[in-house]
Design a protein around this motif. Structure first.
Motif, mmCIF file in Angstrom:
data_model
loop_
_atom_site.group_PDB
_atom_site.id
_atom_site.type_symbol
_atom_site.label_atom_id
_atom_site.label_comp_id
_atom_site.label_asym_id
_atom_site.label_seq_id
_atom_site.Cartn_x
_atom_site.Cartn_y
_atom_site.Cartn_z
ATOM 1 N N VAL A 55 -29.038 -43.887 101.813
ATOM 2 C CA VAL A 55 -28.168 -43.529 102.932
ATOM 3 C C VAL A 55 -26.873 -44.327 102.801
ATOM 4 N N LEU A 56 -25.763 -43.609 102.733
ATOM 5 C CA LEU A 56 -24.461 -44.258 102.634
ATOM 6 C C LEU A 56 -23.905 -44.408 104.043
ATOM 7 N N THR A 57 -23.734 -45.651 104.471
ATOM 8 C CA THR A 57 -23.239 -45.831 105.839
ATOM 9 C C THR A 57 -22.402 -47.104 105.935
ATOM 10 N N SER A 58 -21.602 -47.158 106.995
ATOM 11 C CA SER A 58 -20.635 -48.253 107.099
ATOM 12 C C SER A 58 -21.237 -49.471 107.797
ATOM 13 N N SER A 59 -20.521 -50.587 107.710
ATOM 14 C CA SER A 59 -20.981 -51.804 108.385
ATOM 15 C C SER A 59 -20.907 -51.654 109.909
ATOM 16 N N ALA A 60 -20.241 -50.589 110.376
ATOM 17 C CA ALA A 60 -20.157 -50.361 111.832
ATOM 18 C C ALA A 60 -21.272 -49.450 112.333
ATOM 19 N N SER A 61 -22.151 -49.063 111.430
ATOM 20 C CA SER A 61 -23.170 -48.084 111.816
ATOM 21 C C SER A 61 -24.173 -48.654 112.824
ATOM 22 N N ILE A 62 -24.569 -47.812 113.743
ATOM 23 C CA ILE A 62 -25.516 -48.230 114.777
ATOM 24 C C ILE A 62 -26.955 -47.972 114.313
ATOM 25 N N LEU A 63 -27.097 -47.006 113.428
ATOM 26 C CA LEU A 63 -28.455 -46.577 113.055
ATOM 27 C C LEU A 63 -29.169 -47.527 112.109
ATOM 28 N N VAL A 64 -28.407 -48.330 111.360
ATOM 29 C CA VAL A 64 -29.043 -49.185 110.362
ATOM 30 C C VAL A 64 -29.677 -50.397 111.036
ATOM 31 N N ASP A 65 -30.945 -50.522 110.835
ATOM 32 C CA ASP A 65 -31.634 -51.681 111.387
ATOM 33 C C ASP A 65 -32.269 -52.445 110.212
ATOM 34 N N PRO A 66 -31.581 -53.507 109.735
ATOM 35 C CA PRO A 66 -32.066 -54.206 108.542
ATOM 36 C C PRO A 66 -33.426 -54.875 108.763
ATOM 37 N N ASN A 67 -33.815 -55.042 110.036
ATOM 38 C CA ASN A 67 -35.108 -55.680 110.304
ATOM 39 C C ASN A 67 -36.285 -54.730 110.106
ATOM 40 N N LYS A 68 -35.978 -53.440 110.149
ATOM 41 C CA LYS A 68 -37.060 -52.447 110.007
ATOM 42 C C LYS A 68 -37.310 -52.191 108.538
ATOM 43 N N PRO A 69 -38.512 -52.479 108.061
ATOM 44 C CA PRO A 69 -38.780 -52.175 106.648
ATOM 45 C C PRO A 69 -38.817 -50.654 106.448
ATOM 46 N N SER A 70 -38.201 -50.200 105.374
ATOM 47 C CA SER A 70 -38.123 -48.766 105.139
ATOM 48 C C SER A 70 -38.025 -48.500 103.652
ATOM 49 N N ALA A 71 -38.618 -47.392 103.221
ATOM 50 C CA ALA A 71 -38.522 -47.024 101.798
ATOM 51 C C ALA A 71 -37.175 -46.378 101.512
ATOM 52 N N ILE A 72 -36.437 -46.089 102.578
ATOM 53 C CA ILE A 72 -35.095 -45.519 102.413
ATOM 54 C C ILE A 72 -34.146 -46.668 102.067
ATOM 55 N N GLN A 73 -33.284 -46.437 101.068
ATOM 56 C CA GLN A 73 -32.307 -47.478 100.728
ATOM 57 C C GLN A 73 -31.015 -47.232 101.505
ATOM 58 N N PHE A 74 -30.349 -48.342 101.849
ATOM 59 C CA PHE A 74 -29.069 -48.206 102.557
ATOM 60 C C PHE A 74 -27.958 -48.796 101.716
ATOM 61 N N GLU A 75 -26.914 -48.027 101.504
ATOM 62 C CA GLU A 75 -25.730 -48.517 100.808
ATOM 63 C C GLU A 75 -24.669 -48.706 101.891
ATOM 64 N N ILE A 76 -24.432 -49.968 102.229
ATOM 65 C CA ILE A 76 -23.533 -50.224 103.354
ATOM 66 C C ILE A 76 -22.152 -50.633 102.841
ATOM 67 N N PHE A 77 -21.136 -49.875 103.230
ATOM 68 C CA PHE A 77 -19.776 -50.214 102.776
ATOM 69 C C PHE A 77 -18.987 -50.844 103.919
ATOM 70 N N PRO A 78 -18.057 -51.738 103.571
ATOM 71 C CA PRO A 78 -17.312 -52.433 104.619
ATOM 72 C C PRO A 78 -16.259 -51.538 105.270
ATOM 73 N N THR A 79 -16.036 -51.792 106.539
ATOM 74 C CA THR A 79 -14.970 -51.088 107.268
ATOM 75 C C THR A 79 -14.401 -52.051 108.304
ATOM 76 N N SER A 80 -13.145 -51.836 108.653
ATOM 77 C CA SER A 80 -12.521 -52.732 109.633
ATOM 78 C C SER A 80 -13.022 -52.448 111.040
ATOM 79 N N LEU A 81 -13.644 -51.299 111.219
ATOM 80 C CA LEU A 81 -14.251 -50.997 112.531
ATOM 81 C C LEU A 81 -15.493 -51.867 112.730
ATOM 82 N N THR A 82 -15.807 -52.180 113.983
ATOM 83 C CA THR A 82 -17.044 -52.919 114.239
ATOM 84 C C THR A 82 -18.055 -51.992 114.920
ATOM 85 N N LYS A 83 -19.307 -52.442 114.929
ATOM 86 C CA LYS A 83 -20.366 -51.678 115.624
ATOM 87 C C LYS A 83 -19.942 -51.421 117.069
#
Lengths: 528, 528
Positions: A55-83
């Protein structure tokens, strides 16, 4: 003759119809909240089938929860926007849409369109931050993905696919006025019987309703043309050649529409459209012990499940009290997902929860009714389990969803901002005590379950198809290569009318010429 | 990442996806020849699933063979027509169509339309003999069927269903100009990219081809309106109330169209349309011993399979010699289904057979090419096994079918009446030696095999669905309840234009009035 349709489904599920095959690589450009919940079901199924999902998503994404273990990989790219920025924009949009007095559609849509455009500007910024990030793009190129899965209600997936030179597929609930489905998917929407989304109309329209529907079509057509211009600029810049948002979107191999004919009114589709509504639905699991005890304590009266959108958190005290007071008067026990100040009028039959296992509750044999904001996911869970609804729609497609359920006789609709306790109480009594509502909900449930292949399996099948065949070009309608004038045969009609006019003109001239000649000869003869 | 798609299909087949359920009762109104061959596959599958299948047919029917044991029951009603009359009408139609010099479409269609109407008069007589036969109708009433399966290219099934008050489904290859699918099925056919059947056009049309296509649409629309009037009379008489053929046809629950996107160009469909082309196809069985030996004797060159329509039996000696002489020159062995005088030019590499196991031959690994008249059933067997074709189309949809295969790069088309031996020889060499043809045929084969559910299983599923739910009303588009003017929103467009015109008129008048007032005041002031 009646057959056990459920056996067909179970057998299909057990049969290994989609046995794990070789591994494919799927890149995902998701959208937040309920869109993500739905898409995650597809991703989990793909992972389970042995595919690699990123899943390609930004550092401002609300859906990414790094604490939840998942077999889905997340590619997080930086953005000047915040969550917070991102959440704030979304909250402002949904709150304004929800709590706005519902004048006419034209008034309120024009009032919220600035917020909608602000949201899309934000998505555009994220898209720019992704595609102009050279390191990220190099990494994605090297990863050699097989397919992009994107939600076109937040564009960019098609641009990523074009840059990575791989096919892409869409998962979509709707676009404003169905403009994307129409202009990029080639889907026909005859306004005479296909109610435009957000119009809250059914497929059986009076003359004035058809006039209204046509005006919606025209309004959104103009609105979306203006909206897409900004994107055309970004896409042309990123590709280094003039292009448009719609041009790239037209390359989608398959469109997964998150409805089906249990929910939707029958309308034209195209071979590359798959209606897979309710793919996230599944049988109910047992409830937590304490909740199960509360549910069982309801006896024969059963329970009511109540959950509003998780996006809307700031319910006023006054509204909460009106609702709680109505709930207190029903003989059922009530389970209410609610995370605010406890209302003063809360009855002893009502229990509040910060989170509820909604699907498991709706699938519980004691459940009699569902009070819902009408999000497509929740509606589908109610359809899946055959539960009648009371709708308190708030924003986006929610009023439309409830209008569909109302037309199909499985819901009563109320206005969240103006209902009294009596209104809610009466609505609840109606859907619980009038057997027609349960019957209709069960009918929708039967339609939902009785498909040759389950919607999730169908989705996975076609994504794998695109990976296997590097596309699905055989499903692509030639309509997508035609201009608007050509598509509607206006040039052909013009040409044929011109031919008829010319022929008529020439024939008339000839006849007149002959008549004159004849008359002249006649006069001459008379004179002689 | 490539996956073995065949495994998905095999697993599905082995899984018992459609396990035998309770028994339903199916009444069938069939059409003769290739239509029957296709429909019989469905009936056999229904019988195998435990359903009771009764075919209602006349004593003049050609398809009923009382010597063949079958689990299908036949209800034969008397008619004053004889088998010979019926066969004679069909033979005259197909022969005239086949051997007619192909002027323009307009010329030849107008020449054969009398024969077509004669054929439909014959069907109408059979229909009358069935529905006005009181004993027969009483017997059918008492049999309490669950569903009628009919081929609308020979109407009557819809009338039977209406009289028996049961739902019905259709199996159809095409109607002239797609008029039945359009006016009774509600299917949109945008003439800009959907080539009308019999036009031999593809979905990529030039401007003049789009003009031609539009003229086909208009021609058939008028033709069919005239054709249906006779039927309206019979239907009104049988039901004792004014009705029309199209009105009854509109009640079809599901339409099974005998094509799929391997054959068809992608075009709009509706939820109650299922494209199930090639449902009769199956893996090849071993050949008879003598035939297998002949095939094996071809060595690496392989074989050519040659079969023309079984309806066309009277091939001239001259044509047979031209063909035999071409076949004699190919390095392949040739298996030719032929039942006439042995041509003088027959080569030692060619064997003649009165009947051939066509599907088993096309599925044989030695088969390199298929010379065919282009019937939809044969084309689908070639697609199923991935065999390139040389088309010698004769009548009905055959020229169109071959045109589709040619556009998809899997066939070369020749004119049966005018080809020389060299033409046929060159065509054969092309499809055998140019690897593109084999590649394209294999691509179509992969598309055909790679579906979530096999076409026959899909057909059986939806017929059983209609039996289980007593219809499939949730799939019926509201378009079917609209008039032509309403469907095309002409009333709405007219109303909106009138509103705009009125508003423009009133505003102009007001502005002019104000201007005059202003000018008058100005002049007065000047004078003062």
């Amino acid at each position: 003759m009646p057959m056990k349709w459920i056996s067909v489904l179970l057998l299909l599920q057990l049969s290994g119809h989609f046995s794990p095959g070789s591994c494919g690589k799927v890149l995902v450009w998701p959208t937040e909240y309920s869109h993500w919940i739905n898409m995650k079901t597809i991703l989990d199924a793909l992972v389970q089938r042995g595919h690699e999902v990123t899943v390609l998503t930004s550092s401002a994404s609300i859906l990414v929860d790094p604490n939840k273990p998942s077999a889905i990989q997340f590619e997080i790219f930086p953005t000047s926007l915040t969550k917070d920025d991102f959440e704030d924009i979304l909250m402002r949009l949904t709150s304004k849409w929800t709590y706005m007095p519902k004048y006419t559609f034209w008034t309120y849509f024009s009032l919220i369109q600035d917020n909608i455009l602000e949201y899309f500007d934000c998505i555009q910024k994220l898209c720019k931050d992704a595609v102009l990030n050279k390191n990220l793009m190099r990494k994605l190129q090297e990863s050699r993905f097989d397919v992009v899965l994107a939600d076109p209600s937040g564009p960019c997936g098609e641009l990523l696919a074009e840059l990575l030179k791989i096919p892409f597929v869409y998962s979509l609930r709707f676009s404003f006025g169905y403009t994307i489905e129409k202009y990029s998917g080639g889907l026909p929407f005859p306004p005479s019987y296909v109610p435009i989304v957000l119009s809250e109309l059914s497929d059986q329209m009076t003359f004035m309703e058809r006039v209204k529907n046509m005006m919606y079509v025209l309004y959104f057509d103009f609105w979306f043309q203006a909206f897409s211009e900004k994107w055309d600029q970004l896409y042309s810049e990123a590709l280094g050649r003039p292009t448009t948002l719609f041009e790239l979107m037209r390359k989608a191999e398959i469109w997964f529409i998150r409805t089906y004919w249990d929910f939707e009114f029958p309308r034209p589709l195209l071979p590359h459209f798959q209606f897979v509504g309710g793919l996230h639905c599944k049988p109910a699991k047992p409830l937590p012990k304490e909740m199960e005890e509360f549910v069982q304590s309801s006896g024969e009266n059963g329970i009511v499940v109540f959950s509003l959108s998780m996006v809307v958190t700031n319910m006023t005290e006054e509204r909460a009290n009106v609702i709680a007071s109505a709930l207190a008067q029903v003989p059922q026990k009530v389970i209410w997902r609610y995370d605010s100040k406890i209302p003063d009028t809360l009855g002893p039959n009502t229990q509040l929860y910060k989170w509820i296992p909604q699907n498991d509750l709706l699938g519980h044999p004691k459940t009699k009714a569902f009070i819902t904001h009408g999000g497509a996911n929740g509606i589908y869970e109610a359809i899946y389990h055959g539960i009648p609804m009371v709708g308190l729609p708030m924003f986006a497609d929610q009023p439309d969803n409830i209008a569909h359920m109302k037309t199909k006789g499985a819901a009563v609709r109320l206005d969240f901002n103006t209902i009294s306790s009596t209104d809610l109480l009466n609505a609840l009594k109606t859907v619980i005590n009038d057997p027609l509502y349960k019957e209709n909900a069960m009918k929708l449930s039967r339609i939902h379950h009785d498909q040759p292949v389950k919607p999730l399996d169908r989705t996975v099948f076609w994504i794998e198809f695109v990976m296997r065949h590097k596309g699905a070009k055989h499903l692509r309608p030639a309509a997508l290569d035609l201009t608007w004038v050509q598509y509607h045969s206006l040039d052909v009609i013009g040409f044929l009318l011109a031919c008829v006019a010319t022929a008529t003109f020439v024939i008339t001239k000839c006849v007149l010429f002959c008549c004159r000649k004849f008359l002249k000869t006649g006069k001459k003869k008379k004179r002689e």
